[in-house]
Enzyme design. Sequence first.
Site, short mmCIF file in Angstrom:
data_model
loop_
_atom_site.label_atom_id
_atom_site.label_comp_id
_atom_site.label_asym_id
_atom_site.label_seq_id
_atom_site.Cartn_x
_atom_site.Cartn_y
_atom_site.Cartn_z
N HIS A 6 0.83 -1.21 0.00
CA HIS A 6 0.00 0.00 0.00
C HIS A 6 0.87 1.26 0.00
O HIS A 6 0.58 2.22 -0.71
CB HIS A 6 -0.94 -0.01 1.20
N LYS A 7 1.90 1.26 0.81
CA LYS A 7 2.88 2.35 0.85
C LYS A 7 4.22 1.75 1.24
O LYS A 7 4.27 0.67 1.84
CB LYS A 7 2.51 3.41 1.90
N ASP A 56 -8.20 -0.63 -0.28
CA ASP A 56 -8.18 0.74 -0.82
C ASP A 56 -7.22 0.86 -2.01
O ASP A 56 -7.49 1.54 -2.99
CB ASP A 56 -7.70 1.76 0.24
N TRP A 109 -14.12 0.54 -2.15
CA TRP A 109 -12.95 0.80 -3.01
C TRP A 109 -12.71 -0.40 -3.93
O TRP A 109 -12.41 -0.25 -5.12
CB TRP A 109 -11.70 1.03 -2.16
#
Length: 410
Positions: free
Chosen positions: A169-170, A180, A254
């Site tokens: 995700h990051k 998401d 999402w």
Amino acid sequence: MLNKKLNTLKATTLFISLALLGCKTTAQEPAKIVENQNIVIAKNAKWSDKMALTLMKRHPESYMIDNAKAPKWDYVHALVLHAFEDLYKKNPDPRYAAYVKNYVDILVQEDGSIKTYELEKYNIDLVLPGRLLFNRYKETKDNRYLVAMQTLKKQLEGQPRTTSGGFWHKQIYTNQMWLDGLYMGEPFYAQYTATFENGKNLDDVAKQFEEIQKHATDPKTGLLYHGWDSEKLMPWANKETGNSPNFWSRALGWYAMALVDALDYFPKDHPKQKELVGYLNNVSASLAKFQDQKTGLWYQVTDKAGEKGNYLEGSGSAMFAYAFAKGANKGYLPSKYKKLANKAFDGLTTKLMKIDADGTITITDVCAVAGLGGTPYRDGSYEYYVNEKKKDNDPKATGPFILAALELNR
């Protein structure tokens, strides 16, 4: 006598100067603010136009969405402005196109660099605004938009991955995939590879859905957990599956939106197309079981209706309405999902909607933000989700609301 007149003249001049200075201070805001205060919202306007005009009236410059004080390359702006682009296709009001253009052109510089964007953070949220660049490039052939898109593609090429190939995700969320992230990265990735690479990376786009579907799906409910830690190291991760403990409606929203939007770029004869349509049918069938029969809406924690603190939530409900309606319109889902989408939309416009005297509209009971881990630490518990702050007309509800209204022609 002369001195008295001079003093009076000085005082008058000083008063006028101060008055002018005062006027100047309050007149610093752009002219558009004055224009947008004159926006008229007709009672019989479509819901998509009502929401778009509301946002323009309350946020005269598009970078001000979400009450931002300065321009920022951000996924919430991208979500809303992507909805404006779709609205413009149905109702070509030049104000809508200008609202999108202003955001993009404030942030994308002449050399194609993007203000406030930092590639080295490998934050997949920041790929989403790239969707706004395709139209700008198509219309203008201005190389800066192409360079900006290539930068975001470069991020995806270097995005850290789980050992099985799923995007983190990051950078700071090691070995974690969140639902998401599928919406943040995959529709842009699919459109980019379809537009510029003859679709050569569509298999990799599908791979992202395969990974989260395989690892985050609950066999009992068919719902997907908010996050999956492939190494099972996070305190919130189940030690056997790596999944977070609960189902969050917006995360599922999402995911459903990611599927219907990414599918736009998969030809019917692509080997992975049917697989993605299957995922959409599976998650939609599971979600339909948890739709509140009375209101047509969904709860913040999807499967725990009636538990203390849980509430019917605006953003997840708007996202499901959009995904169901688009899925049915495109033929991915059976037609009954259009009825379920309309029921959800009825709930949004009757149970969660406030209408002001000037015609502006507000969706209430929207979760402002929720995540996993980080500082302060978010444990993914039931109590965590139901106690996160709510925010009226949060962009994560207003954007999908416009998209749902368009698909339903409401």
